[in-house]
Structures are given as C-alpha cells and as structure tokens.
Design an enzyme around this catalytic site. Sequence first.
Site, PDB file in Angstrom:
ATOM      1  N   THR A  54     -23.691  18.581  71.326  1.00  0.00           N
ATOM      2  CA  THR A  54     -22.925  18.281  70.110  1.00  0.00           C
ATOM      3  C   THR A  54     -22.053  19.495  69.805  1.00  0.00           C
ATOM      4  O   THR A  54     -22.100  20.484  70.524  1.00  0.00           O
ATOM      5  CB  THR A  54     -23.861  18.078  68.899  1.00  0.00           C
ATOM      6  N   ALA A  65     -15.169  24.951  80.227  1.00  0.00           N
ATOM      7  CA  ALA A  65     -15.920  23.755  80.660  1.00  0.00           C
ATOM      8  C   ALA A  65     -16.803  24.063  81.862  1.00  0.00           C
ATOM      9  O   ALA A  65     -17.644  24.952  81.793  1.00  0.00           O
ATOM     10  CB  ALA A  65     -14.953  22.610  80.938  1.00  0.00           C
ATOM     11  N   LYS A 111     -14.138  31.344  72.453  1.00  0.00           N
ATOM     12  CA  LYS A 111     -14.350  31.555  73.899  1.00  0.00           C
ATOM     13  C   LYS A 111     -14.108  33.012  74.267  1.00  0.00           C
ATOM     14  O   LYS A 111     -14.881  33.607  75.037  1.00  0.00           O
ATOM     15  CB  LYS A 111     -13.413  30.653  74.710  1.00  0.00           C
TER      16      LYS A 111
END
Length: 810
Positions: free
Chosen positions: A548, A604, A675
Amino acid sequence: MKVLKFGGTSLGTAESIHEIKSIILSNPGKQVIVLSAIGKTTNELQKIAELSREGDTQYILLYEQLYEKHMKLCNELKISSYQEDVEAVFRQLRRILDGVFLLKELTPKSLDFILSTGELISSKIIASFIHGEGKAIHQIDAREVIKTADTFGGAPVNFELTNRLLREVLVDSKNQISILAGFIASTESGETTTLGRGGSDYTAAIVAAALNAETLEIWTDVDGLMTADPRIVRHARVIDSISYEEAIELSHFGAKVLYPPSLKPCFEEGIPIRIKNTFNRSSAGTLVTSGNGGDQLVRGITSLLNVSLITLSGTGLLSIPKFTKDFFAVLAQYHLGVEFITQSNAEHTLTIALTSDQAEVAHRVLNEAFDSYIKDEFIDPIEIERGLSTLALVGNNMKNQVGVSGKMFNVLGRNGVSIKAISQGSSERNISAIIKREDLNKSLNILHEAFFQYETKRINLFIIGVGNVGRAFISQLQSQFDTLKEEHRVSLKLTGIANSKKMVFDEQGISLSLWKERLMEGEAFDRELFRQKAVALNLRNSIFLDITASKSISDEYMEFFKKSISVITPNKIAATESFSNYQLLKQTARRFGSQFLIETNVCAGLPVLSTLSDLIRSGDHVHHIEAVLSGTLNFLFNEYDGKRKFVDVIKQAKAEGYTEPDPRLDLSCEDVKRKLLILIRESGYSFEMDEIDHKSFMPSACDQTSSVEEFYQIVENEEAHFKKLYDEVAAKGKRLKVVATYQDGKASVALKEIASDHPFFHLEGKDNIVLFYTDRYKEQPLVIKGAGAGAEVTASGIFADVLRLSLPET
Ligand code: ADP
Ligand code: ASP
Ligand code: MG
C-alpha cells in the site's frame, strides 16, 4: 558383447565371488570379464615390497599371510584346477621379494612385477571357479594383449598395438566368457608393467573400446557414482545418469569409484558405462553417457584428501616468461600430475596443487632446477604448503549459471572455512578450492547440504494491498510457484491477505488462483487485528508485505520486527520519516533477526538498493549521485509535446499504472525527494527530507488542492504554464528531466534542461537512471537504468526481495 569389470571390493570373500559368478552366469550374451586383485591385495603387496626394500624380515610374515588368505579362498571356493598355477605365481613373487630384500633396492620395474601378482592370481582363481561351474572359459593373459611403453609405475598404453591384439584374440573368440586381469600389462618385449593404481577400470575401458562393446559395466561396492564420497558424506546420493565429461571431472578430483583415465576410451567410442553394486544388483546404478545427463546445476562434489600447494613467485616471473614453461617442463619430466593451477600476474605468483607425495618431489626438483635463478634473486625459493585438501563442485550446467561459486564460498565462509586458493576449470564444469585438511569433512558435508539436501522450505506471506502491484505480484507468484518448489525447494504460501475492506487467513495457504473469492468472503479488515493474527499463527519464515502507500500500515512495521517477521514493501513512508526513526526501524529489525527490504522504494524493480548495499558492505563509499528517479515524471515530459494537454498525459500515466495512487505525490516531486532521501540514507549518510533543496515546477495554484479531481482541474486551467516550459526547451533542442542530485553533503531535486549530449537525454518512456560515483567508480559512474515504474516491474522487485529472504544462500 559386454565388458564387466569387478573391483577388489567385489572380490573380498567367497560369498562375494559367488555373487560375481551369478552376475556373470545370468548374462546371456558374450562377455569379457576384467578382474582386480582380491580385496586390498595391491596395498598389501605394496607394503610387503617396501618392507623387503627396508630389509625388514616382516615381509616374509606378511607374504605368508597373503598366501594363506588366497589359499583359504581357493579352499572355500573348492577350486582344484589352477591351484598349481597360483602356487607358482606365489613362488615367483617370493623369489623377487627375497631379491629386493637382499639388494635393498626396489626399482619401479620390480615394484610393477610385485604388484601385478595380485591380478594374476585373482584372475586365475575366478576363471577356475567359473570353469568349475561347467562353463568354458577363455583365459587371456593381459600382458599379451595390453601393451605399454616401458615407463614403470603407470605406463602409457600403446593403443595401436593393444587394440590390434585385443581384436585378434577376442573378436572371433568362440567362447562366451573371456577373463583377463585388470591393471597389468607389458612392454613390447614382454616386461610386466601396470596402468597406475585403480587401473583395472582402465583395462576394462580399453577392452570395451577396442571391441566396440555394447556397454561397460563397472561392478563395485556402492550403488553407483554418488553426489559425494559416501565415506565422508552420509547423505550422499546415487547419480542416476551423468555425462562423460562430468564423470571425468568427478573422478579426476577424487571420486575413487572410477579411475579417471578409464573414461576416455569409452568416451571416444561412445560406449556407455554403467556403475553397479555387486551386493545390490537390483539397484539401477549410474549410467555414464554422452549428452548432458540431467538439468541439475551441480552434479557432484568431490575431494582429494592430501594435497600440498607449490608456489613459484618473484618479479622475474613477469620479465622472463620462460619460467612458466620451464616450470611445467620440470613437472612433466618427473611425471608429476598437477591437480589445480592459479596464477596472479599482479602478485607474480604461480600456484599449483599436487597430491602430497608428488608435491614433495615437485618441491625438491623445482628448487634444484631453478637454483641459479633463486641465487640471483630472480625468483624466490619454491614454497610448499602442506596439510591441505581440494574440493570441487562439478556440473555441466554450472557453465551458464552465475552465483554457484558465490554460494559455495558463502556457505564455506559462514561456517568458518577459509579458502587458500580457488580455480575454475576452463570448461566451467568445475569450481575447485583448496582448504585445510582438517576442514574437509565439514566442508563436504555443508556443501552437500547446501547443494543437494535442502528440504522444501515453507515461507508464509502476509500481504496487505491487492491493487495493481499486489495483484501483479500474486500472479507472478502463481506462475513461478512450481519452479521455485521444484528447483529451489521453496514453497511460498499466501497465508494471510487483505485489502482496505476485508482480510482472510489460512494456515494451509490461500489458493493463488482463488484468492479474490476467498478475500471477498473474509472478515472485516482491521490492521491491528491483521498483525495480531499473523503473529498468533507463529509460523517460521513469515514475511509481511505492505503493498500500500498508507502511513497507518507502515506504522505497524516495528511491531512485526519485534516478532521476528520481516517486512518487504514498496511503501516509502517508513523509510523517509525522521532519520532517527529510519535508524530505529533498521536496528529493531536487526535485533530481532528480521529484515526490512525496500528495493522497490527506488526505481521500482531495478536492482538499485541491492547494488548499493553490495557496494557499501564491500567497503565502497558513495560521493555523488545523479539520477532520474520518477518514472511518472520522465514519462510525462517525454510524452508531452505541447499539443496534447499536460493533464491528459497525467491521466494516461495514472491509467497505465505508473503514478503513485495519488499522482500529486509525483507532480510535487515529493516522491522523487523520498527516493533521493532513501538513496542518501542507504549510502550511509544521516539526512532529512527538509535538507533536500527543491523548487516546484508546478504552478503555485496546484499547491493546495483537496482532491485529485480538483488538482486535475487546476492543471488543465494552467496548461499555458506547461506549454511555455515545453516550448522554451524544445526551441533549444533540449529535453526536460527532473534530476535528483546528491554531492558533497548537498541534495537537490530540480526540473532541468538536458542537452542532447547528456546521458539523460535519451532516457525514454518511463525509464529511470541512477549514476553512482564512488571510490571505485570514480570517473565512470556505476549506472543502473531501466523501467522505473509500472505494476509488473514493481511486483517483480517485491518478488526479488521475497526470494532474497527465501532462497537458501543466494
Ligand atoms: P573397486 O575395488 O570396486 O574398484 P574402489 O575402492 O576403487 O572400488 O572404489 C569404490 C569406492 O569409491 C567406494 O567404496 C566409495 O567409498 C569410494 N568413493 C569415493 N567417492 C565416491 C563417489 N563420489 N561415488 C561413489 N563412490 C565413491
Ligand atoms: N588392484 C589395483 C589397485 O588396487 C587396480 C584396481 O583395483 O583397479 O590399484
Ligand atoms: Mg577401483
């Protein structure tokens, strides 16, 4: 026609010889039988020969014991014919031994003669015994057909002559059963030679190849070629089938059951070899043939107990290349077989391993040969290191596979075994290592355990979040489930699953194809209850997956860690709160033996954090990071051309699953900042979000919006702002990229104009790129580039983290 070879282990007692007889008699076709000496006769003969050379009269006692042993066997087998022949061989042996005793000299030639008596006698006994059963036997004197050079103590075979003689004697033989002694041969002038210890296998292979036999059967006392020496590794298993090449490597590196040279003649003629157990005939044994033999990675682990390392070193090695040539020439001159070679040009060393006896000879003769160079200090004195063993992993399929040696060294390292030298054969079919002898048993057992014995390990997954990424993860899991189970013995079970409304648990595992239905029927979701249930099940190897983007879920991690449950998540929130919180999470995970894996927090599925972690753990330091970290933003600025509305491109990115659930996080660069912060922290620096310098490229009207819809509306109204941004750079032939930078303790995120000669210019689609400049990657950075957004790639990154925790020693 078949060739059957029975080893000494099959010839020890009258009962075992009865077994052999029944194996031979149950065989309908034509056969040639090759025999070893009885039991450990060759070792005993060696001992007796040495005693007589030393002038020790005990040789007589041992000789008599050997004689008695054979006579007893003849009696038990009720052999009457040939007895006189056997006695004659013994009498001759005794005369030679007396000669050695008197002269106190044992030449290789007389030793060969002495050792040959073992096979001479055994073949007579067995021939006589089978003959006694009413079978016509063609007895062949091996010395009349197997011809060698006059190099005593292991002579090279003259194949041309041998093959011709064998064919002459055997091809047209009317007899169904022919018998000859293994191991022994003779020179052209008829002097007895031997083929090297264990050489009966070789005799049998030479015969099989010369006669183009349909198969060669090697009968011994184990069920076949095994995954490791069964005397050391209790769990060693029989290898059903194996290629010649692999069998050659296994036997060369120590699998005693086959004498290495014996494989070659059969290999060349394509004659299958079957290794079988005389005492367990129903077992199929091992088949050695051409072809790959199977798809296992490692076929066997093998070892040589007593080896020593010989090292040639010194700067002269570089300037005078002839050294290496001379080095090997000396070894060849003394018939010294090298088991293992490694070379380091940087350190000017050449290291070889030999069996301990041979190493002593090598040490002496090399020091003599290089004496003048050593005196002139061109090279150092040749060194010897004793008390070592080799072990080798063998397998055809290792060739195409990375990570085998990594796993091997990892397993050994974790068990405190230090490695003296490593070598990988050029065929890539073996990886061998030199270790201390005292570590050999332990090493063989742990490697066998790691490569052959793993039981299926069950991993319990508890997932919250089954949106795009969660669903993609489960479907990847489903497609890999069987392979993981079969090849890696890992069974990944979905033990608990939840979305924002429902949750369901099943200790047996929730079906990967019916999870949606199960979830629909589940109970109401409650995040605390979810954790409590996962904890209460108290299953080994549990992993919590937060798929989530919710803060309330990430608040649960600490409690999972405290129950030794690892957490894997693409959710960046936990790792980007205060540095002290980030540290506390990591420390807690470590304290409770769990792990916090967040590969998918950055780029990712690209292996950015795992690569970074490898760099840092191996002692590198990151100085400078330059990156495009948002797949969404890169997509937007690549797609947007001033014609289609910017908002429509955003909507497309969302529809294609590139954006965060809330795209405002992407557009505000909040996501890029997170990030970058994670990259900085994982590089080992203490850093906070508000230290990142950033000026938004969005119009200020977008700053405060209460919903995504409202946000879309404002972006649409502000289309002119985006068009202006675009037109300005397009006019200069440049492109827009949101670039994240860290250098000298400063971090920034900014929309930059990128010229066509910049490595970021051609970053297409939703790709990401990260450049790490480190101590080791100074001028040319370490670059990681590829798709940086999308459900499939993110799911595969999560999968990689799951495997990191699940697979043994990867
Ligand atoms: P033979 O007398 O039949 O030639 P050897 O003693 O020469 O028998 O070889 C058989 C022995 O080899 C077995 O008893 C076993 O202990 C040993 N051995 C060592 N490594 C292996 C292996 N990888 N597979 C099978 N046997 C092995
Ligand atoms: N008897 C010989 C040896 O023990 C040959 C053999 O058995 O293969 O070495
Ligand atoms: Mg043998």
